[in-house]
Design a protein around this motif. Structure first.
Motif: not given
Length: 569
Positions: A100-112
């Motif tokens: 609901p807050e927006g599209m989340a993006q997760y890059m491999p092997d990153s904690t950010t």
């Protein structure tokens, strides 16, 4: 002789001790390795891998760990079985997740990671890359999904549940019960069972000696029925989970929408006359936006004057956006939707037109989407939904009746769209090899009930046809057909002296004749006031959000629109 006697006495004492130890269960501690299931070999589990059991069924896929005890599941398995919102953006090699807050993006092997334009951090990577495959944290899946999960080691296995329907369960009563790989006393053993332990029953054996069961820690095997209590249907306890709330728009009136087939900019000038001939509608959907090519470039037939004219008459404009090229093409559409940059290009164009034309809504009419493109399509739905929320306009989606297109994620559509429109027609269509009704009443009812099983009634609109098909069958049984509006179809019967009769099977008036010109048998299931009223009464019966009509120009006259309006205004 004394020596032999002493040896025999020692053997007898040893046997007695073993029997006593066995009676106490102590001998089980000395069970041979060959008596135990070689779990890893049996299920093909390598070092660092875990079997996955879902709702008592073992999946083919394996989970992995990161070497620090954190378990991950490949994104395809996570998407297919647990949470369809987990989307692998392959061209950018990342995972997207709609919130609901927006599209989340997760890059491999990153904690950010990012949510919309905001950066955030996690204690471990949400996504990791192993040999080109992306895996997503089991903790993340559980946090964002209504599910139970537990991780076990020695052997490694992940046990999960997403279904809480009543289950057939039993209790272990035997003191020395074991669960075996297969039924039979010689089959290797998974483990001992505790007296009082609960088991899921898959097959009680129906009078046989063995029952197939699943333990709560994920072993699927067989137990002797004499060691089990009588199985009973048992209510399972669902975990607490707060579903994310996606905002939307809900009108405080029933929708009465009519589609307007605009195929040139000049057609927009017809609106003033149309509004005098189509009384009672409160929403119009002109066919305005469609693809020019597979790069995502689009064509617009939009007009701000059109919108101003509609608004002056108190009518909202939900512009139709279709995936037409030369025809609806699912594969060409997927070339666009599989690319994030192309999807964004499409959204940028729509954003400009929403502002330029002062639109009240977008009506998405993407047809012929294949199974291979279904995930990309629903991701585009999520992203278009976010744009419509940002612009504060209505987002509606046209759908075939679910019975024929179950790979469309209708439940997810119902979360991200404001209205879901069932195209309640084309039961028999141009590709049909038998003649039949465009939309029999049973067909319409099933379409409504199937959709209501996935989408709340407050969001469901049923679309009705203002056209039918004229069917012609030759002596060899070859069938052809063409569309005809209400007046045209009735005219064919009238010109051949045919009085239509009511057909109980379809709930429509029906007529047929044999042509003196070509010798073919012509059949017509009419769309008229009889079929119209039946459909409108059905929409009222299910208390749906409204009606949509395909399309302006096919009706027999203003009386059709007056009848529709009488049910909703």
């Amino acid at each position: 002789m004394n020596k032999i006697r002493r040896i025999m006495e020692m053997l007898f004492i040893s046997v007695c001790i073993l029997c006593i130890l066995g009676g106490c269960g102590i001998v089980d501690d000395f069970r041979s390795e060959k008596d135990l299931v070689d779990y890893n070999s049996t299920y093909g589990v390598s070092d660092g891998e875990y079997t996955i059991t879902l709702n008592n069924t073992m999946l083919e896929a394996k989970a992995i760990d990161d070497g620090a005890g954190n378990v991950y599941m490949d994104v395809n398995t996570a998407n297919k079985y647990y949470n369809s919102r987990i989307y692998w953006e392959e061209d950018e090699n990342c995972v997207l997740y709609a919130t609901p807050e927006g599209m989340a993006q997760y890059m491999p092997d990153s904690t950010t990671y990012t949510v919309g334009m905001t950066s955030a951090a996690s204690s471990i990577p949400v996504v990791i890359n192993r040999n080109g495959m992306l895996y997503i944290s089991l903790d993340f899946i559980k946090e964002n999904t209504k599910m139970d999960s537990a991780v076990f080691t020695a052997p490694n296995r992940v046990v999960t549940r997403t279904n809480w329907d009543d289950a057939y369960m039993t209790t272990v009563t035997g003191k020395k019960a074991v669960i075996r790989y297969q039924g039979g006393i010689k089959s290797p053993v998974f483990r001992d069972l505790e007296r009082g332990e609960k088991l899921y029953v898959l097959d009680d054996g129906a009078g046989d000696e063995w029952a197939q069961v699943v333990t709560e820690d994920g072993y699927n095997g067989w137990v002797e029925n004499e060691d089990l209590d009588t199985p009973l249907m048992t209510a399972l306890e669902e975990p607490e989970f707060a579903e994310p709330v996606f905002t939307g728009i809900s009108k405080n009136y029933k929708i009465n929408l009519a589609w307007h087939g605009v195929y040139s900019e000049a057609a927009n000038e017809e609106l003033g006359q149309i509004l005098t001939e189509v009384p009672g509608i409160n929403t119009i959907s002109p066919r305005w936006f469609y693809f020019a090519n597979t790069e995502g470039d689009m064509v617009t037939l939009g007009s701000a004057d059109y919108v101003n004219t509609a608004h002056a008459a108190g009518v909202e404009v939900w512009a139709m956006f279709s995936n037409e090229f030369t025809n609806f093409d699912g594969e060409m559409t997927n070339e666009i939707l599989s690319s994030r940059s192309k999807r964004q290009h499409v959204l940028n164009q729509l954003s400009g037109w929403i502002d330029e034309y002062h639109l009240d809504g977008i009506n998405l009419d993407f047809e012929m989407i294949g199974e291979s493109g279904a995930d990309n399509y629903i991701q585009f739905v999520r992203e278009l939904s976010a744009l419509c929320r940002e612009k504060q306009i209505v987002f509606s989606i046209d759908n075939y009746t679910p019975m024929y297109w179950r790979h469309y994620n209708h439940k997810e559509e119902g979360i991200f769209a404001d209205y879901i429109i069932i195209m309640g027609y084309d039961e028999h269509h141009t590709g049909s090899d038998v003649a039949g009704s465009v939309a029999s009443m049973n067909f319409v009812r099933q379409g409504i009930e199937d959709m209501l099983a996935m989408v709340p009634k407050e969001k469901v609109i049923n679309a009705i046809p203002l056209y039918t098909r004229v069917w012609a069958t030759d002596a060899n049984g070859v069938v052809e057909s063409f569309n005809a509006g209400m007046t045209e179809a009735a005219g064919y019967l009238e010109s051949h002296g045919v009085t239509p009769v009511y057909d109980e099977n379809t709930g429509q008036n029906y007529g047929e004749y044999t042509s003196e010109v070509d010798g073919r048998r012509y059949q017509i299931w009419l769309e008229d006031q009889t079929s119209l009223r039946s459909r409108l009464e059905m929409i009222q019966e299910y208390d749906l959000a409204g009606v949509a009509s395909w399309s302006i120009g096919w009706e027999s006259g203003p009386e059709i629109w007056q009848i529709i309006a009488s049910y909703f205004n």
